[in-house]
Design a protein around this motif. Structure first.
Motif, PDB file in Angstrom:
ATOM      1  N   HIS A  17      39.779  41.705  47.413  1.00  0.00           N
ATOM      2  CA  HIS A  17      39.107  41.175  46.225  1.00  0.00           C
ATOM      3  C   HIS A  17      39.087  39.667  46.374  1.00  0.00           C
ATOM      4  N   TRP A  18      37.958  39.117  46.813  1.00  0.00           N
ATOM      5  CA  TRP A  18      37.784  37.666  46.787  1.00  0.00           C
ATOM      6  C   TRP A  18      37.325  37.327  45.382  1.00  0.00           C
ATOM      7  N   MET A  19      38.110  36.517  44.681  1.00  0.00           N
ATOM      8  CA  MET A  19      37.913  36.322  43.253  1.00  0.00           C
ATOM      9  C   MET A  19      37.547  34.876  42.922  1.00  0.00           C
ATOM     10  N   ARG A  20      36.734  34.738  41.899  1.00  0.00           N
ATOM     11  CA  ARG A  20      36.427  33.436  41.319  1.00  0.00           C
ATOM     12  C   ARG A  20      37.112  33.365  39.954  1.00  0.00           C
ATOM     13  N   LEU A  21      37.967  32.392  39.774  1.00  0.00           N
ATOM     14  CA  LEU A  21      38.672  32.193  38.512  1.00  0.00           C
ATOM     15  C   LEU A  21      38.082  30.987  37.793  1.00  0.00           C
ATOM     16  N   THR A  22      37.776  31.157  36.521  1.00  0.00           N
ATOM     17  CA  THR A  22      37.116  30.083  35.762  1.00  0.00           C
ATOM     18  C   THR A  22      37.830  29.870  34.430  1.00  0.00           C
ATOM     19  N   VAL A  23      38.001  28.602  34.101  1.00  0.00           N
ATOM     20  CA  VAL A  23      38.519  28.232  32.771  1.00  0.00           C
ATOM     21  C   VAL A  23      37.527  27.266  32.149  1.00  0.00           C
ATOM     22  N   GLU A  24      37.153  27.538  30.908  1.00  0.00           N
ATOM     23  CA  GLU A  24      36.311  26.617  30.142  1.00  0.00           C
ATOM     24  C   GLU A  24      37.179  25.898  29.110  1.00  0.00           C
ATOM     25  N   GLY A  25      37.089  24.585  29.122  1.00  0.00           N
ATOM     26  CA  GLY A  25      37.868  23.782  28.190  1.00  0.00           C
ATOM     27  C   GLY A  25      36.985  22.834  27.402  1.00  0.00           C
ATOM     28  N   LEU A  54      46.983  46.896  48.942  1.00  0.00           N
ATOM     29  CA  LEU A  54      47.358  48.009  49.801  1.00  0.00           C
ATOM     30  C   LEU A  54      46.590  49.269  49.412  1.00  0.00           C
ATOM     31  N   PRO A  55      46.384  50.184  50.362  1.00  0.00           N
ATOM     32  CA  PRO A  55      45.748  51.464  50.020  1.00  0.00           C
ATOM     33  C   PRO A  55      46.506  52.163  48.903  1.00  0.00           C
ATOM     34  N   GLY A  56      45.773  52.524  47.860  1.00  0.00           N
ATOM     35  CA  GLY A  56      46.370  53.223  46.731  1.00  0.00           C
ATOM     36  C   GLY A  56      46.912  52.320  45.644  1.00  0.00           C
ATOM     37  N   PHE A  57      46.796  50.996  45.811  1.00  0.00           N
ATOM     38  CA  PHE A  57      47.401  50.076  44.853  1.00  0.00           C
ATOM     39  C   PHE A  57      46.400  49.076  44.269  1.00  0.00           C
ATOM     40  N   GLU A  58      45.122  49.414  44.272  1.00  0.00           N
ATOM     41  CA  GLU A  58      44.116  48.486  43.765  1.00  0.00           C
ATOM     42  C   GLU A  58      44.276  48.254  42.268  1.00  0.00           C
ATOM     43  N   GLU A  59      44.444  49.318  41.501  1.00  0.00           N
ATOM     44  CA  GLU A  59      44.561  49.155  40.048  1.00  0.00           C
ATOM     45  C   GLU A  59      45.797  48.338  39.690  1.00  0.00           C
ATOM     46  N   GLU A  60      46.904  48.603  40.351  1.00  0.00           N
ATOM     47  CA  GLU A  60      48.125  47.841  40.092  1.00  0.00           C
ATOM     48  C   GLU A  60      47.905  46.368  40.417  1.00  0.00           C
ATOM     49  N   PHE A  61      47.229  46.107  41.527  1.00  0.00           N
ATOM     50  CA  PHE A  61      46.973  44.732  41.952  1.00  0.00           C
ATOM     51  C   PHE A  61      46.173  43.968  40.906  1.00  0.00           C
ATOM     52  N   LEU A  62      45.071  44.544  40.448  1.00  0.00           N
ATOM     53  CA  LEU A  62      44.216  43.850  39.489  1.00  0.00           C
ATOM     54  C   LEU A  62      44.921  43.648  38.149  1.00  0.00           C
ATOM     55  N   ALA A  63      45.695  44.647  37.740  1.00  0.00           N
ATOM     56  CA  ALA A  63      46.451  44.495  36.497  1.00  0.00           C
ATOM     57  C   ALA A  63      47.469  43.368  36.616  1.00  0.00           C
ATOM     58  N   ASP A  64      48.121  43.265  37.766  1.00  0.00           N
ATOM     59  CA  ASP A  64      49.087  42.191  37.981  1.00  0.00           C
ATOM     60  C   ASP A  64      48.405  40.829  37.977  1.00  0.00           C
ATOM     61  N   VAL A  65      47.247  40.727  38.646  1.00  0.00           N
ATOM     62  CA  VAL A  65      46.515  39.457  38.675  1.00  0.00           C
ATOM     63  C   VAL A  65      46.170  39.016  37.258  1.00  0.00           C
ATOM     64  N   ASP A  66      45.620  39.920  36.454  1.00  0.00           N
ATOM     65  CA  ASP A  66      45.213  39.567  35.096  1.00  0.00           C
ATOM     66  C   ASP A  66      46.403  39.138  34.248  1.00  0.00           C
ATOM     67  N   ARG A  67      47.525  39.806  34.440  1.00  0.00           N
ATOM     68  CA  ARG A  67      48.722  39.431  33.685  1.00  0.00           C
ATOM     69  C   ARG A  67      49.214  38.041  34.093  1.00  0.00           C
ATOM     70  N   ILE A  68      49.167  37.753  35.388  1.00  0.00           N
ATOM     71  CA  ILE A  68      49.703  36.478  35.897  1.00  0.00           C
ATOM     72  C   ILE A  68      48.826  35.300  35.473  1.00  0.00           C
ATOM     73  N   ILE A  69      47.514  35.456  35.576  1.00  0.00           N
ATOM     74  CA  ILE A  69      46.637  34.311  35.284  1.00  0.00           C
ATOM     75  C   ILE A  69      46.489  34.070  33.786  1.00  0.00           C
ATOM     76  N   GLY A  70      46.664  35.114  32.978  1.00  0.00           N
ATOM     77  CA  GLY A  70      46.617  34.938  31.534  1.00  0.00           C
ATOM     78  C   GLY A  70      45.223  35.079  30.945  1.00  0.00           C
ATOM     79  N   PRO A  71      45.137  35.180  29.641  1.00  0.00           N
ATOM     80  CA  PRO A  71      43.875  35.495  28.965  1.00  0.00           C
ATOM     81  C   PRO A  71      42.847  34.363  28.977  1.00  0.00           C
ATOM     82  N   ARG A  72      43.278  33.110  29.200  1.00  0.00           N
ATOM     83  CA  ARG A  72      42.318  32.012  29.181  1.00  0.00           C
ATOM     84  C   ARG A  72      41.441  31.964  30.440  1.00  0.00           C
ATOM     85  N   VAL A  73      41.868  32.647  31.473  1.00  0.00           N
ATOM     86  CA  VAL A  73      41.172  32.572  32.764  1.00  0.00           C
ATOM     87  C   VAL A  73      40.233  33.764  32.910  1.00  0.00           C
ATOM     88  N   ARG A  74      38.974  33.465  33.218  1.00  0.00           N
ATOM     89  CA  ARG A  74      38.000  34.527  33.471  1.00  0.00           C
ATOM     90  C   ARG A  74      37.993  34.858  34.965  1.00  0.00           C
TER      91      ARG A  74
END
Length: 444
Positions: free
Chosen positions: A210-218, A324-344
């Motif tokens: 998952h190559w991701m673009r993270l954006t914050v609007e301030g 890792l194979p079989g861990f995509e959902e866990e990975f994305l959930a962890d990313v969203d938790r770590i970056i927080g709600p302000r980050v798109r």
């Protein structure tokens, strides 16, 4: 093109004789992939491969997905056309190289210290050269492979394969009709664990991406003013949390198999809960194996602002995420938790994880071919932390392995060669790989 490799079609010339010259020729064609629509050199490399195949009676076809973004595909008739064909694929593009960082010019293909030097020497013009050498040798001498072979020399792998493998799979799937198995890059290389045992790591799994673009609007404003809604501050704090996150160990089937094989080879039990101790026993391949134990997210790019005294209203970052194979959902959930709600979070590019079992006639053929050239060889499965064109070919139901055989010096930092400076491949490793591939085709 070097004089020594030009039009060498004499039946007395073996694949082992010409593989080094083929590799040098390919390195000298600058096929740097900058991740956009340009592909300088890919068309030239595709034409070079087509010429080398045509010299021995193969009818190659060049497919251009965008001006200059070209791939070469050919089919070699086997002795038993009723058997499913085998796909051998390799990419012709390379990542860019800054010549000032290198000991030798990166597109010179020079030979020094027993190695061929240059960008692509291991990623993956070595395998391209070995494949060409074996096919040319067999056709010059009239030795058909047991089954049809489909050859694919591809553009754009280093930027996700959109203009290469993905284009062919989506627009020309008939080229791969009947293919059930494939071999490609980043597998079959050696790792010596004892004087009487060398492991050869066969890729049977790949992490997804998952190559991701993270954006914050301030709130934009003057740089001299206090601003509690600064997009840069919010984004960099999130990126720092993500970059420093300690991802938990997750042992997949492939990694478990590798650790079991390594435990047997070392004569000791390796504890998945103490991976630092395990990795310490792996020497130069520790980085390659270590990244297959966890999901990962590496911040790679930051962008914000246009003037030093202006607080921008938006800040962006790019992150290279791998799961890792079989861990995509866990990975994305962890990313969203770590970056927080302000980050798109938005996906810039994504692809699935792959995993297959380490068994079957093709695996047996790999093992037998390796042992015939190296009596202390043992083939073992492993997971690649990156991705290859196998992700595209798997969409056609093709079972993919990484098998580009190389016997390497114990002190060579092979993992560091990939996308690193002073990339090089041993001359005798190329010749060894050519002999192994030739035996493999007879056995598969």
């Amino acid at each position: 093109m070097s004089e020594s490799s030009a039009a060498r079609t004499d039946a007395t010339v073996s694949g082992e004789d010409e593989v080094v010259d083929l590799c040098r020729d390919l390195i000298r064609i600058d096929t740097s992939n900058y991740g956009d629509h340009s592909g300088p050199g890919e068309r030239a490399a595709a034409e070079y491969v087509a010429e080398k195949l045509a010299e021995v009676g193969v009818e190659p076809h060049i497919y251009e997905s965008h001006p200059g973004r070209a791939s070469t595909v050919a089919r070699i008739e086997g002795a038993d056309p009723s058997r499913p064909p085998l796909l051998i694929h390799g990419h012709l593009d390379v990542v860019p190289a800054n010549a000032q960082d290198w000991t030798l010019p990166p597109f010179s293909g020079e030979i020094s210290e027993g190695c061929v030097w240059g960008r692509g020497a291991v990623d993956m013009k070595d395998m391209d050269a070995m494949t060409l050498a074996v096919v040319r040798d067999r056709l010059r001498s009239g030795r058909k492979p047991p089954r049809d072979i489909v050859l694919a020399f591809l553009a754009d792998e280093e930027a996700g394969g959109i203009f290469g493998a993905r284009h062919l799979v989506d627009n020309h799937p008939d080229l791969f009709e009947g293919v059930t198995e494939a071999i490609g890059e980043v597998g079959g290389f050696s790792f010596q664990v004892r004087e009487d045992l060398r492991l050869y790591l066969i890729e049977t799994a790949e992490k997804g991406m998952h190559w991701m673009r993270l954006t914050v609007e301030g709130t934009a404003g003057h740089g001299s003013m206090t601003n509690t809604d600064n997009a840069i501050t919010e984004l960099t704090e999130a990126v720092a949390r993500l970059g420093r996150h300690e991802w938990p160990v997750r042992i997949t089937k492939t990694v478990r198999s590798f650790l079991d094989e390594l435990s047997d080879a070392l004569g000791t039990t390796l504890d998945p809960e103490d991976m630092d101790a395990t990795l310490a026993k792996l020497g130069g391949i520790a980085r390659m194996i270590g990244t297959t134990l966890r999901n990962s997210a590496a911040p790679t790019m930051l962008s914000a602002g246009y003037k030093v005294n202006v607080i921008p209203g938006e800040a962006t970052a790019h992150v290279d995420g791998r799961f890792l194979p079989g861990f995509e959902e866990e990975f994305l959930a962890d990313v969203d938790r770590i970056i927080g709600p302000r980050v798109r979070r938005e996906d810039a590019h994504g692809d699935k994880a792959l995993e297959t079992t380490f068994d079957g006639a093709l695996v047996d053929a790999m093992q037998s071919a390796l042992v015939a050239e190296d009596p202390i060889a043992r083939a073992v499965p492993y997971m690649l932390s990156g991705g290859t064109d196998a992700k595209s070919f798997s969409d056609l139901g093709i079972r993919c392995f990484g098998f580009a055989p190389l016997k390497l010096p114990a002190d060579l930092d092979f993992a560091g060669m990939f996308h690193g400076i002073d990339e090089r491949v041993p001359v005798d490793g190329l010749q060894f790989g050519t002999r192994v591939l030739d035996r493999f085709l007879d056995a598969c």
